[in-house]
Design a protein around this motif. Structure first.
Motif, PDB file in Angstrom:
ATOM      1  N   ASN A 143      13.643  38.773  -0.409  1.00  0.00           N
ATOM      2  CA  ASN A 143      14.739  39.609   0.058  1.00  0.00           C
ATOM      3  C   ASN A 143      15.646  38.846   1.034  1.00  0.00           C
ATOM      4  OD1 ASN A 143      16.107  42.059   0.256  1.00  0.00           O
ATOM      5  ND2 ASN A 143      15.077  42.496   2.195  1.00  0.00           N
ATOM      6  N   THR A 144      15.043  38.125   1.951  1.00  0.00           N
ATOM      7  CA  THR A 144      15.833  37.370   2.929  1.00  0.00           C
ATOM      8  C   THR A 144      16.645  36.278   2.240  1.00  0.00           C
ATOM      9  OG1 THR A 144      14.180  37.763   4.609  1.00  0.00           O
ATOM     10  CG2 THR A 144      15.708  35.970   5.028  1.00  0.00           C
ATOM     11  N   VAL A 145      16.006  35.540   1.336  1.00  0.00           N
ATOM     12  CA  VAL A 145      16.718  34.461   0.631  1.00  0.00           C
ATOM     13  C   VAL A 145      17.897  35.048  -0.151  1.00  0.00           C
ATOM     14  CG1 VAL A 145      16.503  32.711  -1.186  1.00  0.00           C
ATOM     15  CG2 VAL A 145      14.719  32.922   0.522  1.00  0.00           C
ATOM     16  N   THR A 146      17.664  36.208  -0.770  1.00  0.00           N
ATOM     17  CA  THR A 146      18.725  36.841  -1.552  1.00  0.00           C
ATOM     18  C   THR A 146      19.876  37.307  -0.658  1.00  0.00           C
ATOM     19  OG1 THR A 146      17.038  37.630  -3.072  1.00  0.00           O
ATOM     20  CG2 THR A 146      19.187  38.699  -3.225  1.00  0.00           C
ATOM     21  N   GLU A 147      19.544  37.887   0.457  1.00  0.00           N
ATOM     22  CA  GLU A 147      20.582  38.480   1.301  1.00  0.00           C
ATOM     23  C   GLU A 147      21.284  37.467   2.193  1.00  0.00           C
ATOM     24  OE1 GLU A 147      19.218  41.973   3.359  1.00  0.00           O
ATOM     25  OE2 GLU A 147      20.005  43.025   1.590  1.00  0.00           O
ATOM     26  N   ALA A 148      20.562  36.433   2.617  1.00  0.00           N
ATOM     27  CA  ALA A 148      21.117  35.573   3.666  1.00  0.00           C
ATOM     28  C   ALA A 148      21.660  34.239   3.170  1.00  0.00           C
ATOM     29  CB  ALA A 148      20.051  35.337   4.733  1.00  0.00           C
ATOM     30  N   SER A 149      21.450  33.902   1.898  1.00  0.00           N
ATOM     31  CA  SER A 149      21.905  32.582   1.436  1.00  0.00           C
ATOM     32  C   SER A 149      23.419  32.517   1.333  1.00  0.00           C
ATOM     33  CB  SER A 149      21.287  32.242   0.088  1.00  0.00           C
ATOM     34  OG  SER A 149      19.920  31.991   0.239  1.00  0.00           O
ATOM     35  N   LEU A 150      23.921  31.285   1.331  1.00  0.00           N
ATOM     36  CA  LEU A 150      25.373  31.076   1.334  1.00  0.00           C
ATOM     37  C   LEU A 150      25.992  31.284  -0.048  1.00  0.00           C
ATOM     38  CD1 LEU A 150      27.113  28.136   3.185  1.00  0.00           C
ATOM     39  CD2 LEU A 150      27.999  28.998   1.069  1.00  0.00           C
TER      40      LEU A 150
END
Lengths: 346, 529
Positions: free
Chosen positions: B424-431
């Motif tokens: 979830n974090t990788v999906t939401e926070a990536s550039l």
């Protein structure tokens, strides 16, 4: 333009980023890769905020405010995302704070404290250790590097040297010089602006050890040339142990190699601290009164004997404009000659 | 100078030669309306627009492209249509970007058109990098002129006079054929200065990608053309506003450009009636994996997965049970068998958690382990992350490490929750989209195949029998004691007297599967469990 941040209305100018708007409103947003002087890079993902009506998180450093935008900077979702980012960073960063020079003024340490990260929840691979100690003034330690890219961008966008860049890819990325030939073999001019912007202990000066809390900063004008760069000398006890560029001056947070690293003469044992008068073929320490008396006597004597044109004065670029002005005034008005020159004319 | 009359003359001369050549080969049907289609069942069920000339014309001969109506759309656009009209037509046609995101092409062109600038650029994104995908490659190698024509029309529409084709260097044949095509088009006068005598200038140059998957991302591609390291930019402005060298820039996928001339040849209404309302036209898929007939498939949008995989692809190989299909390349999702009737269009795929992507379609059967598949795609993403933003650089690596532990039987209590949270974090926070979609294979497999994750973590079993560390080879009572397995075993861990039941020493077994292969098929006494 109107904007609502965390429930409070603010008025901001057009083309302001959310980050700028928040800072103006006194709302602290964490950033690791941001610098006002540089183009937004949006790599650290610490400045993420939530915008009402959008399910995507956006980086406040690179998002321009729109009219009636509703922004949340510290919602649960945001805090969790920032915690996760810090957790990931710490998972690839040695927790050597006990012996790290940067401890006490490290942004990663500060944010981990603020967001309650004690250690990483990941116990996986670490970046391959890589150090570059070839530069005589500073070192790079890739283990501690968080790849915010500030050093690379300062070198490129502000210093315009482009000596360093990113090497390798993905997890193995490091900051390096072309063909990994080392800083000493690169275009690096040792200005140290990369060291000044490093938020962690990856780029550190090769000098006397000190901890942030042991030192104080004294603002001064760089004495190496007439630009008038402002810098803060870092003083531990009665010794100067470092220099940080100040943003309040024509240099806007930048320095050259001399301002950044060439301060060691200040505490050098060979430094002349009192006037010296040669007596019987040997220099002896003297008081300023004695020295001035001698100069006046000699000037008056030579002037009587050979006239004003027997004098010539050469002044130094190390003096300030004011000092140079006074020096030529002394020669023209007091001694009475135009034989006056300056090393910077050459 | 080339004129429409001359184009017509070339067509008239070349058409019979082309038809003669094709009849000799005998792999096509020439229809009454003049269209030429490949024959055979595999092609009959397809509708080819972007691929319509592939394997039909000689890509090294511009005249054959003209013989199938090539460059007539360009001639028509330049002499009879204003840029605004072209953009309106493209908008009306509903053409959406075929690179994956499905952004409306007309809207993109309109944005670039609306900015008044001294220089604008057209870019063809030919940096096809999804594993197993070769849609763009096929178009570039077999029908390069359709891409050139699409780009020139686009250039005229938005007011650009310069185009770049960013093609990966691993496609040497595509590069060669593009170079030949550009040369021939310039020589003929449909590219370069004063195109078809209309005073419109447009030049195309090739730029070769050095192998980074992320350079298929629009802004990273732009950085790469500018001579910088291929890393995505943070988007403050759309590239159609400030793109290459800060100038309005259109980046479209190869397949998108290949659609453009056909829209003008056959008309907007014809095009709009193909596919679905929100996703008109066709889409090319690279159908690969454990499917009987692998290859390129072009079908109208809205065709169901079942039609593609079973009717055209012929179902799974060797009668194995169909398990899932993965769409959209490494950033796509795994769609389980019970969703096989999902229509393939941008909205429907998004709804079930997958993406269209550039058109990769990997078929999986009962022997495929879904945890291992997620691991495989993450391994790819970790390799291809540029390293710029924290969630992608560090996060994908940690996701991969978790999955590697699962397939090695080292999963722990709480791991599924950790995997979900980090995904979830990788999906939401990536550039960029690479990071934002990197976790999709995990998210979709967690959603549809949670049992398999649980089996790996809690029971230390791989239900598909694909994860070596979790399978055991075992000899059943059917053993005839022939000794073939013992001979094949590289670590000599199988013992047993001749004509008696053999036994595998599980402590020493390296799970290579050699015994299972060696056991005579009629006996099949070695089983995996």
């Amino acid at each position: 333009m109107n904007i609502v941040i965390n429930g409070i209305h603010y008025e901001v100018e057009k083309n302001t980023t959310i980050l700028q708007a928040c800072r103006k409103a006194g709302i602290d947003i964490p950033t690791l890769c941001h610098d006002d002087r540089l183009e937004p890079f949006a790599s650290c993902r610490m400045c993420l905020v939530e915008i009402e009506g959008s399910n995507k998180l956006v980086t406040s450093c690179s998002t321009v405010v729109k009219d009636n935008m509703v922004v949340y900077t510290h919602s649960d979702k945001i805090i969790e995302a920032r915690k996760d980012v810090l957790d990931l960073l710490v998972g690839n960063h040695p927790l050597e704070c006990l012996s790290c020079d940067k401890s006490g003024q490290c942004k990663l340490q500060d944010y981990c404290y603020e967001y309650g990260i004690i250690e990483s929840s990941y116990n996986g691979d670490r970046r391959e250790p890589y150090v570059d100690t070839s530069n005589p003034f500073y070192d790079y330690d890739a283990r501690k590097c968080i790849l915010c890219g500030l050093c690379v961008r300062v070198c490129d966008e502000l210093q315009c040297t482009s000596a360093i860049g990113f090497g390798n890819r993905g997890f193995d990325t490091v900051v390096t010089t072309p063909f990994n030939e080392g800083l000493i073999n690169s275009k690096c001019v040792s200005c140290g602006n990369c060291v000044s912007v490093c938020p962690v202990g990856a780029l550190t000066p090769k000098v006397q050890k000190y901890r942030h809390w042991e030192s104080k900063e004294v603002q001064t004008t760089c004495s190496y040339c007439g630009v008038g760069c402002q810098l803060n000398l870092i003083v531990k006890g009665d010794k100067v142990v470092g220099a940080q560029p100040s943003k309040e001056g024509p240099n806007d947070g930048l320095l050259c190699v001399k301002g950044k690293f060439a301060y060691k003469f200040i505490n050098h044992p060979d430094r002349i601290k009192t006037p010296l008068i040669k007596r019987n073929g040997k220099f002896e320490e003297a008081s300023w009164d004695e020295a001035y008396r001698l100069i006046r006597r000699k000037i008056n004597g030579i002037k009587e004997e050979s006239g004003s044109e027997a004098f010539a004065g050469l002044t130094s670029a190390r003096c300030t404009n004011e000092e140079n002005y006074l020096f030529q005034k002394l020669f023209r008005a007091v001694i009475g000659t135009n034989n006056i020159d300056h090393c910077a004319r050459l | 100078m080339i004129t429409v009359e001359k184009l017509k003359k070339i067509k008239k001369e070349q058409r019979p030669l082309l038809e003669k050549r094709l009849r000799e080969i005998g792999n096509v049907d020439i229809k009454e309306d003049g269209s030429i289609v490949l024959n055979g069942d595999y092609y009959k069920k397809q509708l080819r627009i972007a691929l319509k000339n592939c394997e039909i014309i000689d890509p090294n001969n511009i005249k054959e492209y003209i013989a199938v109506d090539g460059y007539f759309a360009l001639a028509d656009c330049l002499s009879n249509m204003s840029p605004k009209e072209i953009i309106e037509d493209i908008k009306e046609s509903g053409l959406r970007g075929r690179g994956g995101a499905g952004f409306p092409t007309g809207k993109k062109w309109e944005t670039a058109y609306s900015y008044d600038d001294d220089q604008k650029y057209m870019i063809a994104n030919a940096d096809e990098g999804d594993p197993g995908a070769f849609m763009d490659r096929s178009i570039l190698e077999n029908d390069p002129h359709s891409v050139l024509e699409g780009m020139i029309i686009g250039g005229y529409a938005v007011g650009a006079d310069k185009g770049f084709i960013y093609v990966r260097a691993e496609y040497p044949l595509a590069v060669e054929r593009l170079q030949i095509a550009i040369e021939q088009a310039k020589e003929l006068g449909v590219l370069g200065n004063n195109i078809l005598g209309t005073g419109f200038n447009f030049d195309i140059e090739l730029r070769l990608g050095a192998g980074a998957f992320v350079c298929g991302e629009g802004t990273a591609l732009i950085e790469s053309i500018e001579g910088k390291r291929g890393m995505p930019r943070t988007k403050i402005y759309r590239t159609s506003h400030k793109g290459l060298w800060e100038k309005p820039t259109i980046i479209n996928n190869v397949e998108t450009y290949a659609n453009v001339p056909v829209i003008f040849q056959k008309g907007v209404n014809w095009y709009k009636n193909i596919g679905t309302e929100k996703s008109p036209g066709t889409k090319v898929f690279a159908l690969v994996g454990k499917v009987e007939n692998a290859g390129l498939v072009e079908v109208p949008m809205g065709t169901t997965l079942r039609e593609i995989v079973f009717d055209i692809g012929g179902g799974t190989q060797n009668g194995k049970k169909f398990k899932a299909v993965q769409t959209g390349g490494p950033s796509g999702g795994c769609i389980p068998a019970d969703l096989i009737d999902t229509p393939v269009d941008f909205e429907s795929l998004d709804e079930i958690g997958s993406i269209m992507g550039s058109g990769g379609m990997v078929v999986m059967d009962e022997d495929t382990c879904m945890v291992d598949i997620a691991r495989y795609f993450l391994d790819f993403t970790v390799d291809e992350s540029c390293g710029k933003c924290v969630p992608c650089r560090e996060g994908t690596k940690r996701l991969l490490e978790m999955l590697e532990r699962f397939v090695a039987g080292k999963g722990e209590e709480g791991d599924i929750e950790r995997l979900e949270r980090l995904s979830n974090t990788v999906t939401e926070a990536s550039l960029c989209s690479l990071g934002k979609t990197a976790a999709t294979p995990i998210v979709t497999t967690l959603k549809y195949f949670m049992d398999e994750y649980k089996a790996h973590i809690y029971d230390k079993k791989c239900p598909a029998g694909a994860c070596q560390a979790l399978v055991e080879y075992f000899i059943t009572d059917d053993c005839i004691g022939c000794g073939a397995c013992a001979k094949a075993c590289p670590v000599d861990c199988i013992s047993g007297e001749k004509k008696e039941l053999h036994v595998i020493d599980q402590d020493r077994c390296i799970k290579c599967g050699a015994c299972m292969e060696a056991c005579p098929p009629k006996v099949s006494a070695v089983i995996k469990r």
